[in-house]
Write a protein that holds these residues in place. Structure first.
Motif, PDB file in Angstrom:
ATOM      1  N   TYR A 195       0.826  -1.207   0.000  1.00  0.00           N
ATOM      2  CA  TYR A 195       0.000   0.000   0.000  1.00  0.00           C
ATOM      3  C   TYR A 195       0.864   1.263   0.000  1.00  0.00           C
ATOM      4  O   TYR A 195       0.560   2.244  -0.686  1.00  0.00           O
ATOM      5  CB  TYR A 195      -0.940  -0.013   1.203  1.00  0.00           C
ATOM      6  CG  TYR A 195      -1.976   1.087   1.186  1.00  0.00           C
ATOM      7  CD1 TYR A 195      -2.744   1.313   0.050  1.00  0.00           C
ATOM      8  CD2 TYR A 195      -2.193   1.902   2.295  1.00  0.00           C
ATOM      9  CE1 TYR A 195      -3.696   2.321   0.015  1.00  0.00           C
ATOM     10  CE2 TYR A 195      -3.139   2.905   2.268  1.00  0.00           C
ATOM     11  CZ  TYR A 195      -3.891   3.111   1.120  1.00  0.00           C
ATOM     12  OH  TYR A 195      -4.824   4.110   1.085  1.00  0.00           O
ATOM     13  N   ILE A 196       1.957   1.217   0.776  1.00  0.00           N
ATOM     14  CA  ILE A 196       2.879   2.359   0.820  1.00  0.00           C
ATOM     15  C   ILE A 196       3.490   2.618  -0.559  1.00  0.00           C
ATOM     16  O   ILE A 196       3.601   3.766  -1.007  1.00  0.00           O
ATOM     17  CB  ILE A 196       3.994   2.109   1.861  1.00  0.00           C
ATOM     18  CG1 ILE A 196       3.434   2.273   3.279  1.00  0.00           C
ATOM     19  CG2 ILE A 196       5.170   3.067   1.659  1.00  0.00           C
ATOM     20  CD1 ILE A 196       4.400   1.880   4.365  1.00  0.00           C
ATOM     21  N   LEU A 197       3.885   1.540  -1.252  1.00  0.00           N
ATOM     22  CA  LEU A 197       4.486   1.682  -2.587  1.00  0.00           C
ATOM     23  C   LEU A 197       3.465   2.211  -3.590  1.00  0.00           C
ATOM     24  O   LEU A 197       3.801   3.023  -4.459  1.00  0.00           O
ATOM     25  CB  LEU A 197       5.038   0.336  -3.051  1.00  0.00           C
ATOM     26  CG  LEU A 197       6.254  -0.183  -2.277  1.00  0.00           C
ATOM     27  CD1 LEU A 197       6.640  -1.581  -2.756  1.00  0.00           C
ATOM     28  CD2 LEU A 197       7.450   0.770  -2.420  1.00  0.00           C
ATOM     29  N   ILE A 198       2.219   1.745  -3.471  1.00  0.00           N
ATOM     30  CA  ILE A 198       1.159   2.237  -4.366  1.00  0.00           C
ATOM     31  C   ILE A 198       0.953   3.738  -4.164  1.00  0.00           C
ATOM     32  O   ILE A 198       0.768   4.496  -5.127  1.00  0.00           O
ATOM     33  CB  ILE A 198      -0.160   1.469  -4.114  1.00  0.00           C
ATOM     34  CG1 ILE A 198      -0.031   0.022  -4.602  1.00  0.00           C
ATOM     35  CG2 ILE A 198      -1.327   2.163  -4.825  1.00  0.00           C
ATOM     36  CD1 ILE A 198      -1.208  -0.859  -4.246  1.00  0.00           C
ATOM     37  N   LYS A 199       1.008   4.175  -2.896  1.00  0.00           N
ATOM     38  CA  LYS A 199       0.834   5.601  -2.589  1.00  0.00           C
ATOM     39  C   LYS A 199       2.097   6.419  -2.846  1.00  0.00           C
ATOM     40  O   LYS A 199       2.056   7.645  -2.837  1.00  0.00           O
ATOM     41  CB  LYS A 199       0.421   5.770  -1.118  1.00  0.00           C
ATOM     42  CG  LYS A 199      -0.976   5.269  -0.800  1.00  0.00           C
ATOM     43  CD  LYS A 199      -1.393   5.656   0.621  1.00  0.00           C
ATOM     44  CE  LYS A 199      -1.540   7.147   0.761  1.00  0.00           C
ATOM     45  NZ  LYS A 199      -1.990   7.560   2.113  1.00  0.00           N
ATOM     46  N   GLY A 200       3.220   5.727  -3.055  1.00  0.00           N
ATOM     47  CA  GLY A 200       4.488   6.419  -3.288  1.00  0.00           C
ATOM     48  C   GLY A 200       5.043   7.081  -2.041  1.00  0.00           C
ATOM     49  O   GLY A 200       5.686   8.138  -2.117  1.00  0.00           O
ATOM     50  N   ASN A 201       4.801   6.439  -0.867  1.00  0.00           N
ATOM     51  CA  ASN A 201       5.193   7.036   0.420  1.00  0.00           C
ATOM     52  C   ASN A 201       6.338   6.308   1.105  1.00  0.00           C
ATOM     53  O   ASN A 201       6.510   6.463   2.320  1.00  0.00           O
ATOM     54  CB  ASN A 201       3.994   7.064   1.378  1.00  0.00           C
ATOM     55  CG  ASN A 201       3.085   8.254   1.117  1.00  0.00           C
ATOM     56  OD1 ASN A 201       3.367   9.070   0.247  1.00  0.00           O
ATOM     57  ND2 ASN A 201       1.991   8.342   1.843  1.00  0.00           N
ATOM     58  N   PHE A 202       7.090   5.520   0.380  1.00  0.00           N
ATOM     59  CA  PHE A 202       8.145   4.746   1.039  1.00  0.00           C
ATOM     60  C   PHE A 202       9.179   5.658   1.694  1.00  0.00           C
ATOM     61  O   PHE A 202       9.724   5.335   2.757  1.00  0.00           O
ATOM     62  CB  PHE A 202       8.845   3.816   0.037  1.00  0.00           C
ATOM     63  CG  PHE A 202       9.835   2.879   0.682  1.00  0.00           C
ATOM     64  CD1 PHE A 202       9.400   1.812   1.459  1.00  0.00           C
ATOM     65  CD2 PHE A 202      11.204   3.078   0.539  1.00  0.00           C
ATOM     66  CE1 PHE A 202      10.297   0.957   2.071  1.00  0.00           C
ATOM     67  CE2 PHE A 202      12.115   2.228   1.144  1.00  0.00           C
ATOM     68  CZ  PHE A 202      11.658   1.162   1.909  1.00  0.00           C
TER      69      PHE A 202
END
Length: 284
Positions: A195-202
């Motif tokens: 989910y973090i990668l999908i949101k681009g929040n890593f």
């Protein structure tokens, strides 16, 4: 066999402290990143335990892991968000509702009877909740709880945790608690990472770890081992007893919130005690 009871005692102490550590981790931070660190670091702490067991995995175990991990990933994101945004002594007792939801699930799916004793326990549980945010009357107190966003997050989290605990109770009958704890933490971490990668929040997760390295590491250790201790407790204590008993950790959390965070806990502590009596009645 004393080990399950010792494990349950350890679970209660760790869980009492864990909520304050999680609050520190999530304050003024991205809750999703905090939850990912909570479980990602927890998985790392469980790796050494794998050297002491035989690793046997089959499709049924993986099914349980994937299903519970999905529920837990959402539940604990809301759990961290609730503790981050609300007062620990206010939202933490609402975690007790996972036992209420467990009871409802056992009545619906396992055919357990809803006795008068249990109904009275439910009345006490809900009455105790009214002490968490006291208003002019019980109805207004409930309204204040239900309209509070941080409280809403914890109530939804408790429902999803109840679903996860039901799955845990079945899974632990066919696999090692150590292996299941590791696989479950891994599964939750992967769902959150996706989910973090999908949101681009890593990058937010990396920044949070750099900013709060000690708190993040401590939260991961507490999370992994408090969960492992619960699974060990399940091997000798019925889930309908072990999970309500672990709720007594709320007393530790509320007292610590009063002493360390200077929260007003006078009425809330009374409410927690009433809730715990109600929880005991639900499963007796």
């Amino acid at each position: 066999m004393m080990l399950p009871y010792i494990a349950l005692g350890g679970r209660i102490v760790l869980l009492g402290w864990e909520r304050l550590i999680v609050k520190r981790l999530g304050e003024k931070s991205d809750s999703l990143s905090g939850t990912f660190l909570f479980f990602g670091l927890g998985t790392v702490f469980l790796i050494p335990t794998l050297f002491f067991i035989d690793i046997k995995i089959n499709s049924l175990i993986l099914f349980y892991v994937i299903l519970s991990s999905f529920f837990y990933s959402i539940a604990f994101w809301l759990y961290v968000k609730s503790l981050s945004e609300g007062e620990a002594s206010l939202v933490s007792p609402l975690y007790n509702f996972n036992v209420f939801f467990l009871l409802i699930l056992t009545v619906i799916f396992l055919g357990e009877k809803l006795t008068v004793f249990k109904v009275f326990g439910l009345v006490l549980l809900f009455y105790g909740v009214s002490f968490l945010n006291r208003k002019s009357n019980v109805i207004q107190s409930f309204k204040a709880i239900l309209l509070d966003k941080s409280c809403q997050y914890m109530i939804i989290a408790s429902l999803l945790i109840a679903l996860g605990r039901t799955i845990d109770g079945s899974a632990i009958k066919i696999t090692s608690p150590v292996l299941y704890a590791f696989l479950s933490n891994t599964g939750i971490s992967l769902f959150l990472l996706l989910y973090i990668l999908i949101k681009g929040n890593f990058s937010s997760a990396v920044s949070l770890f750099k900013e709060k390295t000690k708190i993040a590491t401590l939260s991961g250790a507490m999370n992994s081992y408090s969960y492992l201790l619960l699974l060990i407790a399940f091997t000798g204590i019925e889930i309908s007893i072990a999970e309500p008993a672990s709720m007594s950790s709320i007393v530790i959390t509320v007292i610590l919130a009063g002493k360390l965070l200077k929260e007003n806990i006078k009425e809330r502590l009374l409410g927690v005690i009433i809730m715990l009596i109600g929880l005991w009645m639900l499963f007796n």
